[in-house]
Motif scaffolding. Structure first.
Motif, mmCIF file in Angstrom:
data_model
loop_
_atom_site.group_PDB
_atom_site.id
_atom_site.type_symbol
_atom_site.label_atom_id
_atom_site.label_comp_id
_atom_site.label_asym_id
_atom_site.label_seq_id
_atom_site.Cartn_x
_atom_site.Cartn_y
_atom_site.Cartn_z
ATOM 1 N N ALA A 42 29.838 -5.314 -6.554
ATOM 2 C CA ALA A 42 31.185 -5.793 -6.213
ATOM 3 C C ALA A 42 32.072 -4.617 -5.814
ATOM 4 O O ALA A 42 32.874 -4.716 -4.873
ATOM 5 N N ALA A 43 31.911 -3.482 -6.515
ATOM 6 C CA ALA A 43 32.716 -2.294 -6.172
ATOM 7 C C ALA A 43 32.370 -1.806 -4.761
ATOM 8 O O ALA A 43 33.249 -1.400 -3.993
ATOM 9 N N LEU A 44 31.089 -1.873 -4.428
ATOM 10 C CA LEU A 44 30.644 -1.469 -3.094
ATOM 11 C C LEU A 44 31.244 -2.390 -2.022
ATOM 12 O O LEU A 44 31.751 -1.928 -0.985
ATOM 13 N N VAL A 45 31.188 -3.694 -2.269
ATOM 14 C CA VAL A 45 31.742 -4.665 -1.310
ATOM 15 C C VAL A 45 33.245 -4.416 -1.150
ATOM 16 O O VAL A 45 33.781 -4.379 -0.040
ATOM 17 N N LYS A 46 33.913 -4.204 -2.274
ATOM 18 C CA LYS A 46 35.363 -3.967 -2.246
ATOM 19 C C LYS A 46 35.685 -2.719 -1.419
ATOM 20 O O LYS A 46 36.573 -2.730 -0.566
ATOM 21 N N GLU A 47 34.927 -1.664 -1.682
ATOM 22 C CA GLU A 47 35.147 -0.392 -0.967
ATOM 23 C C GLU A 47 35.030 -0.603 0.548
ATOM 24 O O GLU A 47 35.873 -0.148 1.315
ATOM 25 N N GLU A 48 34.004 -1.335 0.957
ATOM 26 C CA GLU A 48 33.794 -1.548 2.398
ATOM 27 C C GLU A 48 34.890 -2.426 3.000
ATOM 28 O O GLU A 48 35.340 -2.190 4.116
ATOM 29 N N LEU A 49 35.311 -3.454 2.256
ATOM 30 C CA LEU A 49 36.373 -4.334 2.765
ATOM 31 C C LEU A 49 37.698 -3.577 2.823
ATOM 32 O O LEU A 49 38.508 -3.796 3.737
ATOM 33 N N GLN A 50 37.901 -2.688 1.871
ATOM 34 C CA GLN A 50 39.141 -1.893 1.881
ATOM 35 C C GLN A 50 39.172 -0.930 3.061
ATOM 36 O O GLN A 50 40.223 -0.683 3.640
ATOM 37 N N PRO A 55 43.146 -7.372 2.922
ATOM 38 C CA PRO A 55 43.622 -7.667 1.561
ATOM 39 C C PRO A 55 42.478 -8.208 0.706
ATOM 40 O O PRO A 55 41.670 -9.006 1.174
ATOM 41 N N ILE A 56 42.432 -7.741 -0.525
ATOM 42 C CA ILE A 56 41.277 -8.016 -1.403
ATOM 43 C C ILE A 56 41.680 -8.936 -2.540
ATOM 44 O O ILE A 56 42.782 -8.816 -3.079
ATOM 45 N N ARG A 57 40.762 -9.824 -2.916
ATOM 46 C CA ARG A 57 40.857 -10.508 -4.218
ATOM 47 C C ARG A 57 39.532 -10.263 -4.923
ATOM 48 O O ARG A 57 38.479 -10.318 -4.285
ATOM 49 N N GLU A 58 39.600 -9.997 -6.209
ATOM 50 C CA GLU A 58 38.349 -9.726 -6.918
ATOM 51 C C GLU A 58 38.322 -10.460 -8.248
ATOM 52 O O GLU A 58 39.290 -11.113 -8.618
ATOM 53 N N GLY A 59 37.178 -10.320 -8.936
ATOM 54 C CA GLY A 59 37.034 -11.036 -10.204
ATOM 55 C C GLY A 59 36.907 -12.542 -10.019
ATOM 56 O O GLY A 59 37.200 -13.319 -10.922
ATOM 57 N N LEU A 60 36.459 -12.964 -8.849
ATOM 58 C CA LEU A 60 36.296 -14.395 -8.560
ATOM 59 C C LEU A 60 34.985 -14.850 -9.188
ATOM 60 O O LEU A 60 33.934 -14.318 -8.851
ATOM 61 N N ALA A 61 35.052 -15.796 -10.114
ATOM 62 C CA ALA A 61 33.860 -16.184 -10.871
ATOM 63 C C ALA A 61 33.212 -14.921 -11.457
ATOM 64 O O ALA A 61 32.044 -14.620 -11.205
ATOM 65 N N LEU A 62 33.990 -14.167 -12.155
ATOM 66 C CA LEU A 62 33.660 -12.898 -12.828
ATOM 67 C C LEU A 62 33.524 -11.717 -11.867
ATOM 68 O O LEU A 62 34.247 -10.731 -11.988
ATOM 69 N N THR A 63 32.588 -11.781 -10.917
ATOM 70 C CA THR A 63 32.325 -10.574 -10.125
ATOM 71 C C THR A 63 32.557 -10.751 -8.624
ATOM 72 O O THR A 63 32.423 -9.783 -7.872
ATOM 73 N N GLY A 64 32.884 -11.947 -8.185
ATOM 74 C CA GLY A 64 33.043 -12.183 -6.740
ATOM 75 C C GLY A 64 34.199 -11.379 -6.170
ATOM 76 O O GLY A 64 35.195 -11.128 -6.850
#
Ligand SMILES: [Zn+2]
Ligand SMILES: [Zn+2]
Length: 435
Positions: A42-50, A55-64
Motif C-alpha cells: 500500500a505504501a508503494l502504491v501511495k508513493e507512485e500515486l503521489q 489526491p490520496i485516500r488510504e486505509g480503505l478496508a484496512l489497507t486499500g
C-alpha cells in the motif's frame, strides 16, 4: 484534441514510462504480502500515486489505497483496480522466507498496470477531455486465505468480510461507481494477448464438525459415538449427490478432513472437515449446498453424532459486462489485432470481483506474458510488455472511451447494466449464506 490523438499520446506516454511500471511490479514481487496485511505494498502504491500528484485516500478496508484523477467537469466515476495481496507457497523461489507469501497469482502485474494506466492518463492533457473521475485503487485481500486470521479481524470489528472487495462494497466504496475494470494474469501464456469474457465459479466455504462420544477404542467401543465414522459416511453421502449435479453448473465439492481424532486408542469424538461448494451460478451453488448439508447431516445421524455445519460466504460467480467487453475488445484489437480479444471461456477459479459484478458493470480481462500455472511455484512473468505495459494501455484506452465526450459511454454502460443484486440484497444474501 480528438479522442484518437489523445489515445495515441497516452500510449506513447505509457511506453515512455515502461521501465518505471516494470520496476513497480518487480518491487512488489520482492515484498509479497498476504491479504489485509499489504502494508508495504500500500505504501508503494501511495508513493507512485503521489508522484502523479493525485489526491490520496488510504486505509480503505484496512489497507486499500486510491488516487483520483478528476476530469474537466462532474460526471461518471470509473475505478481502475489492482489487487495488492499475494498467495502463499513456501516452495516458490519468489516466496518470502518468513511468511511464505509469493506473487503466484500475478497481482504484482495488476498493480503495475493500474499505476501504468494512471501514468498514461496523468500529465498527457487527458483530464480536460474527460468528464467525471477515474479512481486508481489498490485493492486488499482478494485471495481467500488465512481464514482464521481474518475471522479474528472480524471478531475485533476491523472487517466484516473476508474478501477485500466484499468489504469495500459493504463500506459503500462502490456506491457511486459507474464502472470498474482490472486485468488478471492468465496461466502459461507467454505470447501477448487479451482474453475476454471469462466465466468463473463462485463458492461457499463450509466447516463441518462432528461431535461424538469418546470411549476406550479396545475395551468399550460400544459406549462411544464414533465421529470419524460420521465423517466417512458424510463424505460418501456427498459423493452420492454428484450424479444430481448438472454438468453445465460445474459444481465442485472437495472436502478435506482437518481433524480426524485425537489418539488412536480412543473412539474419535471430535472430527472436523472443510469444504468448498463451487458452481457457476448462485442458484446452482445453493442447490448443491443444501444437498451437501443434507449429506453431512446424514453422516452424523447414522451414528448418533451431533453435526454442526458453519457456512462462510465465499465469492459469487463473475459476470463480465457486455458493453465493457465490447469497448475493451475494440481497444484490445487496436493494440494487438486478433489476439487482442480472444475468448477466455470458463475458468474454474473464483474471484471476489465476481461479487462486484453483481452490482455494477465490471470487466476482468486476462492478460498474458507468463509461464506456469497460477498458484504454483512455477508461475512467473516472462514478458513484462505483455503482462504490464499492454494491459496499462488497454485500461487507459477504455477509460478514455468511457469518459470522453461528456462521459456518454460510461452513462450508457451504467444505464444498460442490469444489476443481479442491489447492494441491500447482496448484503442480505451474504448474511443468509453465512448461516
Ligand atoms: Zn489467485
Ligand atoms: Zn488472482
Amino acid at each position: 484534441m480528438a479522442t484518437k490523438a489523445l489515445k495515441k499520446k497516452v500510449c506513447e506516454r505509457i511506453d515512455q514510462r515502461r521501465d518505471e511500471m516494470i520496476r513497480v511490479a518487480q518491487r512488489m514481487l520482492k515484498q509479497p504480502e498476504l491479504g489485509y496485511r499489504e502494508v508495504k505494498t500500500a505504501a508503494l502504491v501511495k508513493e507512485e500515486l503521489q508522484k502523479l500528484n493525485l489526491p490520496i485516500r488510504e486505509g480503505l478496508a484496512l489497507t486499500g489505497v486510491e488516487g483520483t484523477l478528476s476530469g474537466k467537469e462532474a460526471g461518471p466515476t470509473v475505478v481502475v483496480m489492482g489487487e495488492m495481496d499475494s498467495v502463499m507457497e513456501k516452495k516458490s523461489p519468489l516466496a518470502d522466507p518468513v511468511t511464505g507469501a509469493a506473487h503466484l497469482c500475478g497481482h504484482h502485474i495488476q498493480v503495475a498496470s493500474m499505476l501504468g494506466a494512471a501514468m498514461g492518463l496523468v500529465g498527457t492533457g487527458a483530464a480536460p477531455h474527460l468528464s467525471g473521475r477515474v479512481k486508481f485503487l489498490g485493492c486488499p485481500a482478494e485471495e481467500y486465505l488465512e481464514i482464521e486470521y481474518r475471522l479474528g479481524l472480524m471478531a475485533e470489528g476491523k472487517i466484516s468480510f473476508l474478501g477485500g472487495k466484499q468489504e469495500l462494497i459493504n463500506l459503500g466504496y462502490f456506491d457511486d461507481v459507474d464502472a470498474a475494470m482490472m486485468v488478471h494474469s492468465f496461466a502459461d501464456t507467454p505470447e501477448p494477448a487479451f482474453l475476454m469474457n471469462a466465466a468463473g465459479n463462485g463458492f461457499l466455504a463450509k466447516f463441518i464438525r462432528y461431535e461424538g462420544k469418546p470411549s476406550h477404542a479396545g475395551a468399550a467401543p460400544h459406549r462411544g459415538i464414533n465421529a470419524l465414522n460420521a465423517a466417512c459416511i458424510g463424505i460418501m453421502a456427498v459423493h452420492a449427490q454428484r450424479e444430481t449435479f448438472q454438468d453445465d453448473d460445474a459444481i465442485r465439492v472437495h472436502p478435506i478432513i482437518t481433524k480426524g481424532g485425537d489418539v488412536v486408542n480412543v473412539v474419535p469424538s471430535d472430527v472436523r472437515l472443510e469444504t468448498y461448494v463451487r458452481g457457476k451460478s448462485l442458484d446452482a451453488i445453493l442447490d448443491a449446498s443444501a444437498k451437501v448439508d443434507r449429506a453431512f447431516k446424514a453422516g452424523g445421524d447414522a451414528v448418533g453424532a451431533a453435526t454442526k455445519i458453519t457456512n462462510i460466504a465465499g465469492y459469487l460467480p463473475i459476470f463480465q459486462d457486455r458493453n465493457l467487453t465490447e469497448i475493451a475488445s475494440r481497444n484490445g484489437r487496436a493494440l494487438l489485432g486478433d489476439r487482442g480479444a480472444l475468448e477466455a471461456g470458463f475458468m474454474g477459479g473464483s474471484f471476489d470481483v465476481g461479487d462486484l459484478s453483481h452490482l455494477i458493470p465490471v470487466i476482468h480481462p486476462f492478460v498474458t506474458g507468463t509461464e506456469g500455472h497460477l498458484h504454483t511455484a512455477e508461475f512467473h512473468v516472462t514478458d513484462y510488455e505483455a503482462a504490464v505495459v499492454l494491459p496499462a494501455k488497454l485500461m487507459a484506452l477504455c477509460v478514455i472511451d468511457l469518459l470522453a465526450d461528456g462521459g456518454g459511454e460510461a452513462r450508457r454502460v451504467k444505464k444498460e447494466f442490469q444489476p443481479r443484486l442491489t447492494k441491500a440484497q447482496y448484503l442480505e444474501l451474504m448474511q443468509r449464506l453465512a448461516q
